[in-house]
Design a protein around this motif. Sequence first.
Motif, mmCIF file in Angstrom:
data_model
loop_
_atom_site.group_PDB
_atom_site.id
_atom_site.type_symbol
_atom_site.label_atom_id
_atom_site.label_comp_id
_atom_site.label_asym_id
_atom_site.label_seq_id
_atom_site.Cartn_x
_atom_site.Cartn_y
_atom_site.Cartn_z
ATOM 1 N N PRO A 137 -8.512 -0.749 2.975
ATOM 2 C CA PRO A 137 -8.061 -0.277 1.660
ATOM 3 C C PRO A 137 -7.932 1.243 1.541
ATOM 4 C CG PRO A 137 -10.005 -1.730 1.502
ATOM 5 C CD PRO A 137 -9.894 -1.258 2.911
ATOM 6 N N PHE A 177 -9.656 -5.500 -2.151
ATOM 7 C CA PHE A 177 -8.726 -6.461 -1.567
ATOM 8 C C PHE A 177 -8.703 -7.745 -2.386
ATOM 9 C CE2 PHE A 177 -12.765 -6.814 0.737
ATOM 10 C CZ PHE A 177 -13.034 -8.173 0.796
ATOM 11 N N ARG A 229 -3.487 -7.254 7.113
ATOM 12 C CA ARG A 229 -3.960 -8.529 6.554
ATOM 13 C C ARG A 229 -5.032 -9.094 7.476
ATOM 14 N NH1 ARG A 229 0.257 -13.037 4.623
ATOM 15 N NH2 ARG A 229 -0.048 -11.895 2.670
ATOM 16 N N ARG A 235 0.825 -1.204 0.000
ATOM 17 C CA ARG A 235 0.000 0.000 0.000
ATOM 18 C C ARG A 235 0.867 1.264 0.000
ATOM 19 N NH1 ARG A 235 -2.981 1.522 3.482
ATOM 20 N NH2 ARG A 235 -4.667 2.231 2.119
ATOM 21 N N GLN A 290 -13.325 -3.832 5.930
ATOM 22 C CA GLN A 290 -13.510 -3.567 4.505
ATOM 23 C C GLN A 290 -13.575 -2.070 4.206
ATOM 24 O OE1 GLN A 290 -16.250 -6.637 2.350
ATOM 25 N NE2 GLN A 290 -17.096 -6.371 4.405
ATOM 26 N N ASN A 293 -6.143 -9.510 1.643
ATOM 27 C CA ASN A 293 -5.015 -8.578 1.560
ATOM 28 C C ASN A 293 -5.498 -7.262 0.971
ATOM 29 O OD1 ASN A 293 -2.532 -10.280 2.259
ATOM 30 N ND2 ASN A 293 -3.573 -11.562 0.766
ATOM 31 N N PRO A 294 -5.468 -6.175 1.739
ATOM 32 C CA PRO A 294 -6.042 -4.910 1.282
ATOM 33 C C PRO A 294 -5.167 -4.215 0.242
ATOM 34 C CG PRO A 294 -4.980 -4.590 3.398
ATOM 35 C CD PRO A 294 -4.916 -6.060 3.102
ATOM 36 N N TYR A 295 -5.834 -3.538 -0.685
ATOM 37 C CA TYR A 295 -5.141 -2.748 -1.699
ATOM 38 C C TYR A 295 -5.287 -1.267 -1.349
ATOM 39 C CZ TYR A 295 -3.979 -6.588 -4.894
ATOM 40 O OH TYR A 295 -3.438 -7.696 -5.486
#
Length: 573
Positions: free
Chosen positions: A283, A435, A292, A196, A279, A411-413
């Motif tokens: 991100p 994610f 994570r 990120r 959520q 796995n967050p974007y």
Amino acid sequence: MENSSPLPSGVLLFLLLNVTVSVAAPTAESVYTSFLPCLTNYAKSPDQVSKIVFAQTNSSFSSVLQAYIRNARFNATSTPKPLLVVTPLEESHVQGAVICARNIGIQLKIRSGGHDYEGISYVSDQPFIILDMFQFRNITVDVQNEVAVVQAGATLGEVYYRIWEKSKVHGFPAGVCPTVGVGGHLSGGGYGNMLRKYGLSVDHVVDAKIIDVKGRILDKEGMGEDLFWAIRGGGGASFGVILSFTVKLVPVPEVVTVYRVAKSLDQNESATALVLQWQQVAPHTDDRLFMRLLLQPVSSKVVKGQKTIRATVIALFLGGADEVVTLMGKEFPALGLSKEDCTEMSWIDSVVWWANFDNTTKPEALLDRDVNTASFLKRKSDYVQKPISKEGLEGIWEKMVELGKTGFVFNPYGGKMSEVSSDATPFPHRAGNLFKIQYSVNWDEPGVELENNFTKQARMLYSYMTPFVSSNPRSAFLNYRDLDIGTNSFGKNSYDEGAVYGVKYFNDNFDRLVKIKTAVDPENFFRNEQSIPTHTGLDTGASKSGAGKLSHFSRYWKLMLDVGGFFILELII
């Protein structure tokens, strides 16, 4: 380099009359006796060749083969074995291996670490040779220019350690597992817990060395813009043999913070609240923070004999504990993060922590390649572009409990991932993705029934998730290899079959990869079950004109004659 010669006119006549001509199936012994002298001719150090080529009769064959098998599903007696394993020590060994395998017409599989979920770098149902790059492990770190030259067989743990040896304020954004090999990880679009802030590993590749199908050693300038683009996320094994990557280092603070917080569904549904808020936050939060999320079915501590869902947040923050606790208090109150949950440490110690070592472990542990260790596993992947509702999550929990073992890694974007164009590299999953999901199931014992049960679980959960993930295409991550989403039948080099999985991995970038593949490897020598196909390359398994068979035959025959071997013709009239 082409090594072919015309067939005698009599044989050509038979071929023209549609007489079927086939070469006797190669044996390990025949390939060894032809490959070894061929490789010796190309090696700068010929005396080393016999020490790096392992035939099936060699007492070390099994140990060399098994050392870097990381998925025990592909370490069974029944698993197809290579005819040879080649472990090059120098560039000329790699050049020779490519040229000699191509001349013989034998498939060459390239392994750089073994973290290959489907084993396609070391398993085939056709005669094949493994080119195992594990001895290509040199790492040169230039702190002044903030770059490192890393050979393909080095592990991520070795990369991190060598950087730390030279600088305490530099790092590199790659995977959290230290035994992953650099060649496959970077060429597939590697990511880690700094994505990120800094994006993918491939976003920091500034040069590379590759050996192409002609045996030439090419750097960025020599290979050209297109091929350099393709090997940064398109999978190097479709285009050649990666020798090394030159990567740009990134700055890291002297102090970083890690934490792990877990909540269970049977604790007043706190796990659901945590995932809903995760959520919305993960991100979009400060790009120095990577959180994570692990979701696992576990035994309930409240109701004996029942299962529940445990949600665990594992985080790296590129800053101090006070700052991240304050940030989470504002943005992510459902996490309930306190200062006591956090541990401040150096970046290299956070690498050790993320690799699941205890806090007393020294960085030297990252140099342990941990060979000959493997569990049984199945992995799949997805991308989520819209938050999953409370009702959706509750249905997912029920399905996970019903299935019993398969879990998720979210796995967050966001951050840097949303700033890089989707066609900057072959890896397309950038802006618009909240994610990535990894479906994960492991088991400890061999057996067809167990394997079928657990792989079926993963597939059923994957099917259940269809309404919640990307569509048209349903995207997937190349480095989480998954043969369920499509394969290219051996030798067919079918664009249509390749597009089935290729569009899922690469979206709109797939056709550019095909164009590049067609230009640099038109005969599709570098191939595997999910490689990039060509548009115009020879159909080596089912050529309409027979040209593929003729080319294969002539190369094999010529090499046999060159080394004093023999060939067998079977004429079927």
